[in-house]
Structures are given as structure tokens and as C-alpha cells.
Write a protein that holds these residues in place. Structure first.
Motif, PDB file in Angstrom:
ATOM      1  N   SER A  39       1.458 -11.933  21.825  1.00  0.00           N
ATOM      2  CA  SER A  39       1.907 -11.754  20.437  1.00  0.00           C
ATOM      3  C   SER A  39       1.299 -12.784  19.484  1.00  0.00           C
ATOM      4  CB  SER A  39       3.434 -11.810  20.363  1.00  0.00           C
ATOM      5  OG  SER A  39       3.898 -13.081  20.768  1.00  0.00           O
ATOM      6  N   ARG A  40       0.641 -13.793  20.004  1.00  0.00           N
ATOM      7  CA  ARG A  40      -0.051 -14.773  19.148  1.00  0.00           C
ATOM      8  C   ARG A  40      -1.112 -14.072  18.302  1.00  0.00           C
ATOM      9  NH1 ARG A  40      -4.729 -17.712  19.083  1.00  0.00           N
ATOM     10  NH2 ARG A  40      -5.462 -16.908  21.070  1.00  0.00           N
ATOM     11  N   TRP A  41      -1.769 -13.047  18.884  1.00  0.00           N
ATOM     12  CA  TRP A  41      -2.860 -12.389  18.176  1.00  0.00           C
ATOM     13  C   TRP A  41      -2.724 -10.867  18.070  1.00  0.00           C
ATOM     14  CZ3 TRP A  41      -5.751  -8.966  21.073  1.00  0.00           C
ATOM     15  CH2 TRP A  41      -5.710  -9.117  22.473  1.00  0.00           C
ATOM     16  N   ALA A  42      -1.781 -10.260  18.767  1.00  0.00           N
ATOM     17  CA  ALA A  42      -1.678  -8.795  18.780  1.00  0.00           C
ATOM     18  C   ALA A  42      -0.287  -8.340  18.359  1.00  0.00           C
ATOM     19  CB  ALA A  42      -2.008  -8.264  20.171  1.00  0.00           C
ATOM     20  N   THR A  43      -0.183  -7.057  18.030  1.00  0.00           N
ATOM     21  CA  THR A  43       1.093  -6.469  17.621  1.00  0.00           C
ATOM     22  C   THR A  43       1.071  -4.964  17.869  1.00  0.00           C
ATOM     23  OG1 THR A  43       2.748  -6.460  15.861  1.00  0.00           O
ATOM     24  CG2 THR A  43       0.473  -5.990  15.197  1.00  0.00           C
ATOM     25  N   THR A  55      -4.599  -5.996  16.407  1.00  0.00           N
ATOM     26  CA  THR A  55      -4.413  -7.395  16.059  1.00  0.00           C
ATOM     27  C   THR A  55      -3.317  -7.501  15.001  1.00  0.00           C
ATOM     28  OG1 THR A  55      -6.278  -7.176  14.522  1.00  0.00           O
ATOM     29  CG2 THR A  55      -6.721  -8.215  16.657  1.00  0.00           C
ATOM     30  N   ASN A  56      -2.681  -8.662  14.957  1.00  0.00           N
ATOM     31  CA  ASN A  56      -1.603  -8.867  13.999  1.00  0.00           C
ATOM     32  C   ASN A  56      -2.150  -9.351  12.655  1.00  0.00           C
ATOM     33  OD1 ASN A  56      -2.024 -11.672  14.267  1.00  0.00           O
ATOM     34  ND2 ASN A  56      -0.452 -11.854  15.852  1.00  0.00           N
ATOM     35  N   ASP A  57      -1.270  -9.796  11.779  1.00  0.00           N
ATOM     36  CA  ASP A  57      -1.648 -10.217  10.426  1.00  0.00           C
ATOM     37  C   ASP A  57      -2.580 -11.422  10.381  1.00  0.00           C
ATOM     38  OD1 ASP A  57      -0.197  -8.216   9.264  1.00  0.00           O
ATOM     39  OD2 ASP A  57       1.397  -9.503   8.498  1.00  0.00           O
ATOM     40  N   ARG A  58      -2.646 -12.182  11.455  1.00  0.00           N
ATOM     41  CA  ARG A  58      -3.457 -13.406  11.462  1.00  0.00           C
ATOM     42  C   ARG A  58      -4.822 -13.234  12.126  1.00  0.00           C
ATOM     43  NH1 ARG A  58       1.519 -14.435  13.247  1.00  0.00           N
ATOM     44  NH2 ARG A  58       0.818 -14.860  15.342  1.00  0.00           N
ATOM     45  N   TYR A  59      -5.096 -12.046  12.696  1.00  0.00           N
ATOM     46  CA  TYR A  59      -6.342 -11.825  13.441  1.00  0.00           C
ATOM     47  C   TYR A  59      -6.988 -10.497  13.051  1.00  0.00           C
ATOM     48  CZ  TYR A  59      -5.393 -15.870  16.276  1.00  0.00           C
ATOM     49  OH  TYR A  59      -5.184 -17.163  16.678  1.00  0.00           O
ATOM     50  N   PHE A  60      -8.294 -10.435  13.213  1.00  0.00           N
ATOM     51  CA  PHE A  60      -9.109  -9.263  12.920  1.00  0.00           C
ATOM     52  C   PHE A  60      -9.876  -8.916  14.190  1.00  0.00           C
ATOM     53  CE2 PHE A  60     -13.299  -7.582  11.815  1.00  0.00           C
ATOM     54  CZ  PHE A  60     -12.947  -6.489  11.042  1.00  0.00           C
ATOM     55  N   SER A  61     -10.136  -7.636  14.415  1.00  0.00           N
ATOM     56  CA  SER A  61     -10.925  -7.238  15.577  1.00  0.00           C
ATOM     57  C   SER A  61     -11.844  -6.079  15.228  1.00  0.00           C
ATOM     58  CB  SER A  61     -10.006  -6.842  16.737  1.00  0.00           C
ATOM     59  OG  SER A  61      -9.197  -5.740  16.370  1.00  0.00           O
ATOM     60  N   ALA A  62     -13.008  -6.039  15.891  1.00  0.00           N
ATOM     61  CA  ALA A  62     -13.961  -4.950  15.668  1.00  0.00           C
ATOM     62  C   ALA A  62     -14.974  -4.908  16.794  1.00  0.00           C
ATOM     63  CB  ALA A  62     -14.677  -5.132  14.335  1.00  0.00           C
ATOM     64  N   LEU A 168      -8.201 -14.695  10.896  1.00  0.00           N
ATOM     65  CA  LEU A 168      -8.617 -14.447   9.510  1.00  0.00           C
ATOM     66  C   LEU A 168      -9.268 -15.690   8.930  1.00  0.00           C
ATOM     67  CD1 LEU A 168      -5.775 -12.298   7.881  1.00  0.00           C
ATOM     68  CD2 LEU A 168      -7.748 -11.569   9.232  1.00  0.00           C
ATOM     69  N   ASP A 169      -8.779 -16.871   9.319  1.00  0.00           N
ATOM     70  CA  ASP A 169      -9.395 -18.118   8.854  1.00  0.00           C
ATOM     71  C   ASP A 169     -10.858 -18.181   9.285  1.00  0.00           C
ATOM     72  OD1 ASP A 169      -7.040 -18.941   7.672  1.00  0.00           O
ATOM     73  OD2 ASP A 169      -6.445 -20.217   9.363  1.00  0.00           O
ATOM     74  N   TYR A 170     -11.141 -17.820  10.534  1.00  0.00           N
ATOM     75  CA  TYR A 170     -12.509 -17.836  11.045  1.00  0.00           C
ATOM     76  C   TYR A 170     -13.375 -16.833  10.275  1.00  0.00           C
ATOM     77  CZ  TYR A 170     -16.495 -17.512  14.202  1.00  0.00           C
ATOM     78  OH  TYR A 170     -17.765 -17.523  14.711  1.00  0.00           O
ATOM     79  N   VAL A 171     -12.859 -15.600  10.140  1.00  0.00           N
ATOM     80  CA  VAL A 171     -13.610 -14.550   9.431  1.00  0.00           C
ATOM     81  C   VAL A 171     -13.903 -14.978   8.003  1.00  0.00           C
ATOM     82  CG1 VAL A 171     -13.494 -12.184   8.551  1.00  0.00           C
ATOM     83  CG2 VAL A 171     -12.703 -12.681  10.868  1.00  0.00           C
ATOM     84  N   ASN A 172     -12.892 -15.466   7.310  1.00  0.00           N
ATOM     85  CA  ASN A 172     -13.065 -15.846   5.903  1.00  0.00           C
ATOM     86  C   ASN A 172     -13.976 -17.049   5.742  1.00  0.00           C
ATOM     87  OD1 ASN A 172     -11.558 -13.723   4.830  1.00  0.00           O
ATOM     88  ND2 ASN A 172      -9.647 -14.851   5.048  1.00  0.00           N
TER      89      ASN A 172
END
Length: 176
Positions: A39-43, A55-62, A168-172
Motif C-alpha cells: 500500500s506504500r505505492w499501490a491501491t 499506483t496510488n496518489d503518490r506514484y506513477f506507473s507506465a 510523483l516527486d521523482y517524475v516531476n
């Protein structure tokens, strides 16, 4: 003139509001929360197209180079199409660290590129069991790092192609 991309926000990262449905109407067999540390990164999102592991609100995946998000619905995993809503859901989701002995058969037949991603890394298996009783597996490669890889298991082995997960911090911080 180089145009800077807009930052990725939790709101932009979620499925579109027009697809979301209220999880309170989910059947009692539906898994709506994920175990720690998954749950740290998924939902799980409840959508018109079935319940979605993403991924949850704090992570992006592709999936690299495709524009396809690293998410899946219980409906698509079981071959159902259309607005199935809560009828397609997950009934069990597990997350466990793999020993080298458990991981070895999964690594059989990997390309050199895929081998480099998993070799020497901690691997965690995610099992998604759907309402039809089918179980689909993924392996998270060193999920404590940012970014990291998630690779589907196909026919008992890691697929040679997976998707990346990044905060999201990493992506941004890497926007041009």
C-alpha cells in the motif's frame, strides 16, 4: 522555445472521475485495501470497468515507450469487457518477499536486458486473485528504490517486459 510539461499531481494521476464508482457498494468479497508495504505505492480503485489495481496518489506507473499505464482491472485480466463495475473485483491480494530459491525459476529465459533489471535485487511477488478464482502474478523489483520495476509473471516465468513505478516527486523532478 522549450515548453515545460505540467507537473504530475495526484488528481491527474488517478483514473478519470467519470470512470470512478463508490467503493461502498462493492461486494463483501472485494478487497478494497492492500497489505503493507504494498500500500506504500499501490491501491485499488473501484471503476465502471471493474476494480483496478494501480499506483496510488503518490506514484506513477507506465510501460516504457507505450503511453500505457501500469494498471489492470479484474475485468481485463479475466477477459470481460464493458461497464462491469463491482462484478469484476479482486477477492485476495498477497504480497511477499521471494527467496532466491523461489525467484530462480521465475527468471528462466529472460533476455539479457531483463536479467540486468532483476539480478541481485530483492523481488516481491504480488498475487491478484479475481472474483472468478483466477490468480495473476506480478513481481516488484526492489520496490524500496525510486523508480523500480514491476514485471508480470506469464506461464510461471517473468515476462521480458514490465512497467516502471516512480514517485510523483521523482517524475516531476525529471520534467524538461
Amino acid at each position: 522555445m522549450v515548453r515545460r510539461k505540467e507537473p504530475l499531481t495526484p488528481e491527474r494521476n488517478r483514473p478519470p472521475a467519470r470512470l470512478l464508482i463508490d467503493c461502498k457498494d462493492a461486494p463483501p468479497t472485494a478487497v478494497l485495501t492492500l497489505p503493507e508495504p504494498l500500500s506504500r505505492w499501490a491501491t485499488i480503485y473501484c471503476t465502471k470497468l471493474g476494480h483496478m489495481f494501480s499506483t496510488n496518489d503518490r506514484y506513477f506507473s507506465a510501460y516504457p515507450g507505450t503511453g500505457i499505464r501500469g494498471s489492470m482491472t479484474a475485468a481485463e485480466l479475466t477477459g470481460r469487457k464493458g461497464e462491469v463495475g463491482h462484478a469484476a473485483h479482486f477477492t485476495k491480494i498477497t504480497y511477499e518477499k521471494l527467496t532466491e530459491e523461489q525467484a530462480k525459476p521465475l527468471k528462466t529465459g529472460l533476455t539479457l536486458e531483463a536479467s540486468k533489471i532483476v539480478e541481485g535485487e530483492e523481488l516481491f511477488k504480488i498475487d491478484l486473485t479475481t472474483d472468478t478464482g483466477q490468480t495473476f502474478s506480478l513481481v516488484a523489483v526492489d520496490p524500496a528504490s525510486d523508480p523500480f520495476w514491476v514485471i508480470p509473471v506469464v506461464n510461471g516465468r517473468l515476462n521480458n517486459r514490465g512497467f516502471y513505478v516512480a514517485s510523483l516527486d521523482y517524475v516531476n523532478s525529471h520534467l524538461q
